[in-house]
Design a protein around this motif. Structure first.
Motif, PDB file in Angstrom:
ATOM      1  N   ILE B 103      71.667 -34.760 -48.053  1.00 38.85           N
ATOM      2  CA  ILE B 103      72.955 -34.161 -47.283  1.00 38.85           C
ATOM      3  C   ILE B 103      74.072 -34.837 -47.444  1.00 38.85           C
ATOM      4  CG2 ILE B 103      73.432 -33.416 -45.260  1.00 38.85           C
ATOM      5  CD1 ILE B 103      70.854 -32.200 -44.948  1.00 38.85           C
ATOM      6  N   TYR B 104      73.881 -36.255 -47.276  1.00 34.93           N
ATOM      7  CA  TYR B 104      75.188 -37.246 -47.216  1.00 34.93           C
ATOM      8  C   TYR B 104      75.953 -36.989 -48.680  1.00 34.93           C
ATOM      9  CZ  TYR B 104      78.083 -41.233 -47.510  1.00 34.93           C
ATOM     10  OH  TYR B 104      79.225 -42.087 -47.490  1.00 34.93           O
ATOM     11  N   ASP B 105      75.073 -37.143 -49.806  1.00 32.66           N
ATOM     12  CA  ASP B 105      75.539 -37.184 -50.957  1.00 32.66           C
ATOM     13  C   ASP B 105      76.357 -35.920 -51.363  1.00 32.66           C
ATOM     14  OD1 ASP B 105      74.683 -39.830 -51.463  1.00 32.66           O
ATOM     15  OD2 ASP B 105      72.831 -38.996 -52.320  1.00 32.66           O
ATOM     16  N   GLN B 106      75.820 -34.567 -50.555  1.00 35.40           N
ATOM     17  CA  GLN B 106      76.317 -33.427 -50.744  1.00 35.40           C
ATOM     18  C   GLN B 106      77.886 -32.995 -50.308  1.00 35.40           C
ATOM     19  OE1 GLN B 106      73.281 -30.632 -49.883  1.00 35.40           O
ATOM     20  NE2 GLN B 106      72.521 -30.441 -51.934  1.00 35.40           N
ATOM     21  N   MET B 107      78.162 -33.872 -49.355  1.00 33.78           N
ATOM     22  CA  MET B 107      79.424 -33.463 -48.746  1.00 33.78           C
ATOM     23  C   MET B 107      80.454 -34.268 -49.591  1.00 33.78           C
ATOM     24  SD  MET B 107      78.075 -34.828 -44.918  1.00 33.78           S
ATOM     25  CE  MET B 107      79.659 -35.021 -44.096  1.00 33.78           C
ATOM     26  N   PRO B 110      86.936 -36.637 -48.315  1.00 32.98           N
ATOM     27  CA  PRO B 110      86.595 -37.893 -47.118  1.00 32.98           C
ATOM     28  C   PRO B 110      85.545 -37.264 -46.266  1.00 32.98           C
ATOM     29  CG  PRO B 110      88.565 -36.701 -46.318  1.00 32.98           C
ATOM     30  CD  PRO B 110      88.287 -36.157 -47.447  1.00 32.98           C
ATOM     31  N   LYS B 111      84.681 -38.406 -45.910  1.00 34.93           N
ATOM     32  CA  LYS B 111      83.478 -37.970 -45.120  1.00 34.93           C
ATOM     33  C   LYS B 111      83.047 -39.234 -44.210  1.00 34.93           C
ATOM     34  CE  LYS B 111      80.233 -38.610 -49.050  1.00 34.93           C
ATOM     35  NZ  LYS B 111      79.311 -38.232 -49.780  1.00 34.93           N
ATOM     36  N   TRP B 112      82.652 -38.676 -42.892  1.00 39.16           N
ATOM     37  CA  TRP B 112      82.462 -39.849 -41.897  1.00 39.16           C
ATOM     38  C   TRP B 112      80.934 -39.600 -41.687  1.00 39.16           C
ATOM     39  CZ3 TRP B 112      86.989 -37.048 -42.269  1.00 39.16           C
ATOM     40  CH2 TRP B 112      88.137 -38.167 -42.721  1.00 39.16           C
ATOM     41  N   VAL B 113      80.345 -40.614 -40.991  1.00 39.13           N
ATOM     42  CA  VAL B 113      79.025 -40.417 -40.698  1.00 39.13           C
ATOM     43  C   VAL B 113      78.959 -41.101 -39.041  1.00 39.13           C
ATOM     44  CG1 VAL B 113      76.595 -41.293 -40.776  1.00 39.13           C
ATOM     45  CG2 VAL B 113      77.878 -40.745 -42.844  1.00 39.13           C
ATOM     46  N   VAL B 114      78.357 -40.316 -38.154  1.00 38.83           N
ATOM     47  CA  VAL B 114      78.182 -40.699 -36.857  1.00 38.83           C
ATOM     48  C   VAL B 114      76.538 -40.898 -36.539  1.00 38.83           C
ATOM     49  CG1 VAL B 114      78.345 -40.359 -34.377  1.00 38.83           C
ATOM     50  CG2 VAL B 114      80.239 -39.582 -36.253  1.00 38.83           C
ATOM     51  N   THR B 137      70.657 -48.042 -42.900  1.00 34.29           N
ATOM     52  CA  THR B 137      69.767 -48.830 -44.079  1.00 34.29           C
ATOM     53  C   THR B 137      69.707 -47.712 -45.195  1.00 34.29           C
ATOM     54  OG1 THR B 137      67.786 -47.666 -43.145  1.00 34.29           O
ATOM     55  CG2 THR B 137      67.995 -50.071 -42.383  1.00 34.29           C
ATOM     56  N   ILE B 138      70.240 -46.747 -44.847  1.00 35.36           N
ATOM     57  CA  ILE B 138      70.336 -45.603 -46.009  1.00 35.36           C
ATOM     58  C   ILE B 138      71.606 -44.966 -46.344  1.00 35.36           C
ATOM     59  CG2 ILE B 138      67.910 -44.975 -46.099  1.00 35.36           C
ATOM     60  CD1 ILE B 138      68.300 -42.674 -44.589  1.00 35.36           C
ATOM     61  N   LEU B 139      72.539 -45.230 -45.438  1.00 30.81           N
ATOM     62  CA  LEU B 139      73.804 -44.513 -45.398  1.00 30.81           C
ATOM     63  C   LEU B 139      74.830 -45.353 -44.899  1.00 30.81           C
ATOM     64  CD1 LEU B 139      73.332 -41.388 -43.424  1.00 30.81           C
ATOM     65  CD2 LEU B 139      72.904 -41.548 -45.843  1.00 30.81           C
ATOM     66  N   PRO B 140      76.164 -45.259 -45.446  1.00 28.47           N
ATOM     67  CA  PRO B 140      77.150 -46.118 -44.601  1.00 28.47           C
ATOM     68  C   PRO B 140      77.546 -45.258 -43.193  1.00 28.47           C
ATOM     69  CG  PRO B 140      78.089 -44.961 -46.538  1.00 28.47           C
ATOM     70  CD  PRO B 140      76.770 -44.617 -46.439  1.00 28.47           C
ATOM     71  N   VAL B 141      77.631 -46.050 -42.059  1.00 31.35           N
ATOM     72  CA  VAL B 141      77.975 -45.349 -41.018  1.00 31.35           C
ATOM     73  C   VAL B 141      79.242 -45.708 -40.354  1.00 31.35           C
ATOM     74  CG1 VAL B 141      76.981 -45.336 -38.451  1.00 31.35           C
ATOM     75  CG2 VAL B 141      75.383 -45.350 -40.326  1.00 31.35           C
ATOM     76  N   ASP B 142      80.142 -44.911 -39.617  1.00 28.28           N
ATOM     77  CA  ASP B 142      81.080 -45.128 -39.153  1.00 28.28           C
ATOM     78  C   ASP B 142      81.211 -45.523 -37.580  1.00 28.28           C
ATOM     79  OD1 ASP B 142      83.466 -44.722 -41.548  1.00 28.28           O
ATOM     80  OD2 ASP B 142      81.696 -42.873 -41.620  1.00 28.28           O
ATOM     81  N   LEU B 143      80.349 -45.000 -37.138  1.00 31.40           N
ATOM     82  CA  LEU B 143      80.406 -44.770 -35.763  1.00 31.40           C
ATOM     83  C   LEU B 143      78.761 -44.778 -35.126  1.00 31.40           C
ATOM     84  CD1 LEU B 143      81.915 -44.540 -32.875  1.00 31.40           C
ATOM     85  CD2 LEU B 143      81.597 -41.885 -33.262  1.00 31.40           C
ATOM     86  N   TYR B 144      78.745 -45.980 -34.129  1.00 35.74           N
ATOM     87  CA  TYR B 144      77.395 -45.791 -33.589  1.00 35.74           C
ATOM     88  C   TYR B 144      77.601 -45.503 -32.076  1.00 35.74           C
ATOM     89  CZ  TYR B 144      76.050 -49.014 -37.477  1.00 35.74           C
ATOM     90  OH  TYR B 144      75.893 -49.230 -38.509  1.00 35.74           O
ATOM     91  N   ILE B 145      76.721 -44.438 -31.722  1.00 34.77           N
ATOM     92  CA  ILE B 145      76.844 -44.114 -30.309  1.00 34.77           C
ATOM     93  C   ILE B 145      75.843 -44.580 -29.472  1.00 34.77           C
ATOM     94  CG2 ILE B 145      77.421 -42.274 -28.674  1.00 34.77           C
ATOM     95  CD1 ILE B 145      78.656 -40.702 -30.810  1.00 34.77           C
ATOM     96  N   PRO B 146      75.762 -45.526 -28.581  1.00 36.75           N
ATOM     97  CA  PRO B 146      74.429 -46.078 -28.021  1.00 36.75           C
ATOM     98  C   PRO B 146      74.064 -45.148 -26.868  1.00 36.75           C
ATOM     99  CG  PRO B 146      76.426 -47.315 -27.309  1.00 36.75           C
ATOM    100  CD  PRO B 146      76.827 -46.304 -28.237  1.00 36.75           C
ATOM    101  N   GLY B 147      72.843 -45.280 -26.457  1.00 35.73           N
ATOM    102  CA  GLY B 147      72.291 -44.532 -25.335  1.00 35.73           C
ATOM    103  C   GLY B 147      71.140 -43.910 -25.946  1.00 35.73           C
ATOM    104  N   CYS B 148      70.421 -43.540 -24.899  1.00 37.96           N
ATOM    105  CA  CYS B 148      68.892 -42.796 -25.128  1.00 37.96           C
ATOM    106  C   CYS B 148      68.606 -41.806 -24.155  1.00 37.96           C
ATOM    107  CB  CYS B 148      67.861 -43.807 -25.229  1.00 37.96           C
ATOM    108  SG  CYS B 148      66.103 -42.946 -25.513  1.00 37.96           S
TER     109      CYS B 148
END
Ligand code: SF4
Lengths: 203, 171
Positions: B103-107, B110-114, B137-148
């Motif tokens: 799915i990432y490759d199909q976008m 410019p694209k961003w990953v959260v 480990t499998i995609l470049p990530v732009d933003l990490y939102i912590p919390g569970c």
């Protein structure tokens, strides 16, 4: 349902294959050997247990062997550990049966059937013909514990991917073994975060 | 706001912010990449890749109570070809990982990953045979939102940080 009478009757039908009967009412369970499992389950199906609510499995590989000693103050200190099952008893299949009244939608009876299985080639007989939903449950038990049910077609993984080797809920599956399809070989986490991560501005 | 006559002719190319001329009513001058960044950051089309419980918090952020649409990100697209932000919301198992990568490759760029939540960011507490230990480990990530799961406020803060990044990136 009169559980006591039912269990007595079951004992008559299945005989020595039944190794334990216990409980009453909605808590009753019976334990049978693998060879007698089919007979017992067929009997219960005839007796009106029309729903197989769940089928799962427990691996007793190290059960009762490597419990760590409890500290002297522990309230369970004096409790005796259950003795480990003797080989080749290793896996216990748990069938949870329900007697459901379709008109009222109420459960009239509930029974757990525990079946000892060895996990070797010829597994316990399938009950797919009695309860069709056993199909997916048996596939799940195969996937997670590697118990191959006999007398059913086409057993294949249901939760994990076909490339997966082994059965992860077996107690001898290495706890840190990873089999990723893509990404780092050992499935390890990255130690450096990707790109430049955004950091919150405290202001 | 200064009248436009105070600036030399090439004002638009050196000042990044949008400005309205008071002399020439209705004329706006800016830098192209700044304008593009501005347009992009307020029209985020997200692809919600929702796999687990974080999805609940994603929904509450997206719906009327917290209203992600205030930030121009109210329009989830369920085709990766129309989306620019891939929101990975929830636990990613090894089985689904190739699908996520595809799915990432199909976008389109410019694209961003959260990475939304602990599971997507690091695997969370699922350190087991089934779970990817962080989507980075499998995609470049732009933003990490912590919390569970992360609270909606955290999501909105993350969204604003992502908008800042998109603005600064330009193209
Ligand atoms: S981070 Fe927590 S809430 Fe989010 S998917 Fe994982 S377990 Fe669920």
């Amino acid at each position: 349902m009169d559980t006591k009478a039912l269990l007595a009757e079951l004992y008559d039908v299945v005989g020595l294959g039944v190794s334990a009967l216990s409980g009453s009412g909605f808590d009753a369970f019976i334990t049978v050997e693998q060879n007698s499992a089919r007979k017992a389950l067929e009997f219960l199906h005839r007796k009106g247990f029309n729903v197989l609510a769940d089928l799962t499995c427990v691996d007793y590989l190290r059960y009762g062997f490597d419990e760590r000693p409890l500290p002297p103050s522990h309230p369970h200190r004096l409790r005796r550990w259950p003795s480990p099952p003797k080989p080749p008893r290793r896996f216990k299949l748990v069938y949870r049966l329900l007697e459901l009244d379709p008109a009222e939608g109420l459960a009239r009876g509930r029974l757990a059937v525990h079946v000892w299985a060895t996990g070797k080639e010829a597994g316990p007989p399938s009950v797919m013909d009695l309860w069709p939903n056993a199909d997916w449950l048996e596939r799940e038990v195969w996937d997670m514990f590697g118990i191959r049910f006999s007398g059913r077609p086409d057993i294949k993984r249901i939760l994990l991917y076909e490339e997966f080797v082994g059965h992860p809920l077996r107690k001898d599956y290495p706890i840190d073994k990873r089999q990723p399809l893509i990404g780092p070989k050992e499935g390890a986490a990255r130690t450096v975060v990707s790109d430049e991560p955004l950091r919150p501005d405290p202001s | 706001m200064l009248p436009v006559s105070n600036f030399p002719n090439d004002v638009g190319s050196i000042r990044p912010n949008l400005r309205r001329s008071e002399d020439l009513d209705g004329v706006i001058s800016t830098r192209l990449d700044s304008a593009v960044g501005w347009a992009r950051k307020y029209s985020i089309f997200q692809y919600p890749f929702v796999t687990a419980c974080c999805g609940m918090e994603y929904m509450s952020t997206a719906c009327a109570h917290y209203d992600m649409d205030r930030f121009g990100a109210g329009f989830p697209r369920f085709s990766p070809r129309q989306a620019d932000v891939l929101m990975v919301v929830g636990t990613i198992s090894h089985k689904i990982a190739p699908v996520l990568r595809r799915i990432y490759d199909q976008m389109a760029s410019p694209k961003w990953v959260v990475a939304f939540g602990a599971c997507a960011s690091t695997g969370g507490f699922y350190d087991n045979y089934a779970t990817v230990q962080g989507i980075d480990t499998i995609l470049p990530v732009d933003l990490y939102i912590p919390g569970c799961p992360p609270r909606p406020e955290a999501v909105l803060q993350g969204l604003m940080m992502l908008q800042k990044k998109i603005q600064e990136q330009g193209r």
